[in-house]
Motif scaffolding. Structure first.
Motif, short mmCIF file in Angstrom:
data_model
loop_
_atom_site.label_atom_id
_atom_site.label_comp_id
_atom_site.label_asym_id
_atom_site.label_seq_id
_atom_site.Cartn_x
_atom_site.Cartn_y
_atom_site.Cartn_z
N GLY A 1 0.82 -1.22 0.00
CA GLY A 1 0.00 0.00 0.00
C GLY A 1 0.84 1.26 0.00
O GLY A 1 0.48 2.25 0.62
N GLY A 2 1.97 1.23 -0.70
CA GLY A 2 2.76 2.44 -0.90
C GLY A 2 2.28 3.18 -2.14
O GLY A 2 1.20 2.88 -2.68
N PRO A 3 3.07 4.14 -2.64
CA PRO A 3 2.64 4.91 -3.81
C PRO A 3 2.29 4.04 -5.02
O PRO A 3 1.29 4.32 -5.70
CB PRO A 3 3.87 5.78 -4.11
N ALA A 4 3.05 2.99 -5.28
CA ALA A 4 2.77 2.15 -6.45
C ALA A 4 1.44 1.42 -6.30
O ALA A 4 0.60 1.42 -7.22
CB ALA A 4 3.91 1.15 -6.67
N GLY A 5 1.23 0.80 -5.14
CA GLY A 5 0.01 0.03 -4.92
C GLY A 5 -1.22 0.93 -4.93
O GLY A 5 -2.27 0.57 -5.49
N PRO B 1 5.39 -4.35 -3.44
CA PRO B 1 5.85 -4.48 -2.05
C PRO B 1 7.06 -3.64 -1.70
O PRO B 1 7.60 -3.79 -0.60
CB PRO B 1 6.20 -5.96 -1.96
N GLY B 2 7.50 -2.76 -2.62
CA GLY B 2 8.71 -1.98 -2.33
C GLY B 2 9.94 -2.87 -2.42
O GLY B 2 9.89 -3.95 -3.02
N ILE B 3 11.02 -2.39 -1.81
CA ILE B 3 12.24 -3.22 -1.86
C ILE B 3 12.41 -3.97 -0.56
O ILE B 3 12.02 -3.50 0.51
CB ILE B 3 13.54 -2.42 -2.16
N GLN B 4 13.01 -5.12 -0.71
CA GLN B 4 13.27 -5.99 0.44
C GLN B 4 14.50 -5.45 1.17
O GLN B 4 15.53 -5.25 0.54
CB GLN B 4 13.58 -7.39 -0.13
N ARG B 5 14.35 -5.21 2.45
CA ARG B 5 15.53 -4.78 3.22
C ARG B 5 16.01 -5.94 4.07
O ARG B 5 15.21 -6.66 4.64
CB ARG B 5 15.19 -3.57 4.10
N GLY B 6 17.32 -6.10 4.14
CA GLY B 6 17.87 -7.20 4.93
C GLY B 6 18.08 -8.43 4.08
O GLY B 6 17.30 -8.69 3.16
N VAL B 7 19.12 -9.16 4.37
CA VAL B 7 19.43 -10.35 3.56
C VAL B 7 18.99 -11.59 4.31
O VAL B 7 18.76 -11.57 5.52
CB VAL B 7 20.94 -10.43 3.25
N LYS B 8 18.90 -12.68 3.54
CA LYS B 8 18.50 -13.95 4.16
C LYS B 8 19.65 -14.52 4.97
O LYS B 8 20.82 -14.21 4.70
CB LYS B 8 18.09 -14.93 3.08
N TYR B 9 19.33 -15.37 5.92
CA TYR B 9 20.36 -16.01 6.73
C TYR B 9 20.97 -17.16 5.93
O TYR B 9 20.28 -17.80 5.12
CB TYR B 9 19.76 -16.57 8.02
N GLY C 1 -2.23 -5.98 7.02
CA GLY C 1 -1.64 -7.27 7.36
C GLY C 1 -0.55 -7.61 6.37
O GLY C 1 -0.30 -6.87 5.42
N ARG C 2 0.09 -8.73 6.64
CA ARG C 2 1.21 -9.15 5.81
C ARG C 2 0.77 -10.33 4.95
O ARG C 2 0.21 -11.30 5.47
CB ARG C 2 2.34 -9.57 6.75
N VAL C 3 1.02 -10.25 3.65
CA VAL C 3 0.73 -11.40 2.79
C VAL C 3 1.82 -12.44 3.02
O VAL C 3 3.01 -12.15 2.87
CB VAL C 3 0.68 -10.99 1.30
N SER D 1 -1.69 -4.49 2.88
CA SER D 1 -0.37 -3.94 3.20
C SER D 1 -0.15 -3.88 4.70
O SER D 1 -1.10 -3.85 5.49
CB SER D 1 -0.25 -2.53 2.61
N ASN D 2 1.14 -3.84 5.04
CA ASN D 2 1.53 -3.55 6.42
C ASN D 2 0.97 -2.17 6.79
O ASN D 2 0.65 -1.38 5.92
CB ASN D 2 3.06 -3.54 6.52
N PRO D 3 0.89 -1.86 8.08
CA PRO D 3 0.31 -0.57 8.49
C PRO D 3 0.97 0.62 7.80
O PRO D 3 2.18 0.62 7.58
CB PRO D 3 0.57 -0.54 10.00
#
Ligand SMILES: Cc1cc2nc3c(=O)[nH]c(=O)nc-3n(C[C@H](O)[C@H](O)[C@H](O)COP(=O)(O)OP(=O)(O)OC[C@H]3O[C@@H](n4cnc5c(N)ncnc54)[C@H](O)[C@@H]3O)c2cc1C
Length: 289
Positions: free
Chosen positions: A12-16, A110-118, A80-82, A34-36
């Protein structure tokens, strides 16, 4: 609205929100999940001076302006989170917490993913690693599970797992609020998933914690984890000029498709994605008649 939406929009950002306005402009029902809003990255911008016609707003004011436009146009919203997606052929099902939404087309924003996977996470996804407590929790009743808490609602999910009979431990760098006293909290930040064919444990700041299920709960889920087979290019979702991805019925817009990471580009792409999805629906409906 119950039943099937024409279009489900993830983010639910500008694109959505722009996609929602475009979809409603073509008379299509749409649900933005979307998240809050206050957690949206733009909401944190102290000043936005480069968006055409609306200089001098804070990010939060701009988000309110966009949101209220989409609302006035008749878009529906769910906070909420999908957590997972399923392609059923003629429609898609999305899981949002413990709820499900159905739609004929999907727009990923969903924007960009922040943080990398473990380390080890990717290889063991679906083999002990899960992103969804309500989807997979039942598989681990009476078993040792670890919740890696990286989302605000992660303590609630851990409580849910405890409630259905999982033997839960909770790992996070900071003390979680709202975690039940019965669930042990382990303070750790440097993590590695252990196991060959299935998860056997978690290495947490050098300490080996055995488990059969590992719930890694972040605020966002990479779109290609939601939609396996989604083509990426340099880490971003590959799209054509109609904002179509390589998956039928799935469109993408905004930061998730790559640079520049700017509001104007997100809004423009959202418009195209919304229109393209609506046009595809019009063509399908005409064919059915
Ligand atoms: C501090 C800051 C200042 C900025 N200043 C400017 C500026 O001055 N000018 C400018 O043009 N740009 C600026 N930007 C960039 C701008 O905010 C982004 O380009 C824009 O927000 C991208 O819009 P989007 O809709 O693609 O993604 P986002 O705005 O990131 O929205 C995506 C939303 O989807 C949610 N989401 C993701 N996955 C899921 C899921 N699985 N389930 C539910 N929800 C999910 C996210 O939590 C997020 O709320 C700034 C960014 C920041 C962080």
């Amino acid at each position: 609205m119950d039943g099937t939406y024409d279009i489900l929009i993830i983010g639910g950002g500008p694109a959505g929100l722009s996609a929602a306005v475009a979809a409603r402009g073509r008379g299509r029902s749409c649900l933005v999940i979307s998240n809050p809003r206050e957690d949206n990255p733009l909401s944190k911008a102290p000043l936005v001076d480069n968006y055409l016609g609306l200089p001098g707003l804070t990010g939060a004011e701009m988000m309110e302006t966009f949101h209220s436009h989409a609302r006035q146009m008749g878009a529906h919203f769910r906070s909420g989170r999908v957590l997972s997606a399923m392609d059923m052929g003629t429609s898609f099902f999305l899981t949002i917490g413990e709820e499900v939404a159905e739609g004929r087309k999907i727009i990923l924003a969903p924007g960009i993913q922040r943080g990398v996977k473990y380390p080890g996470e990717e290889a063991l996804l679906g083999r002990g690693v899960s992103y969804c407590a309500s989807c997979d929790g039942m598989l681990y009743r009476q078993k040792e599970v670890i919740v890696v808490g990286r989302a605000k609602d992660a303590p609630h999910e851990a409580n849910f797992l405890h409630g259905i009979g999982c033997k839960v431990s909770y790992v996070s760098p900071g003390k979680p609020e709202a975690l039940m006293a019965e669930i042990p909290w382990i303070k750790a930040g440097n993590l590695r998933v252990l196991g060959q064919d299935r998860v056997t444990g978690l290495l947490a700041d050098g300490r080996e914690l055995p488990c059969q299920g590992l719930f890694i709960l972040r605020d966002t889920i990479a779109p290609n984890d939601l939609f396996p087979g989604l083509a990426l290019e340099e880490g971003h979702i590959q799209v054509n000029r109609r904002m179509e991805t390589n998956l039928a019925g799935v469109y993408a817009a905004g930061d998730c498709t790559g640079k520049p990471l700017q509001i104007s580009k997100a809004v423009g792409e959202g418009l195209i994605a919304g229109q393209s999805a609506a046009e595809a629906l019009e063509a399908e409906d005409k064919e059915r008649k």
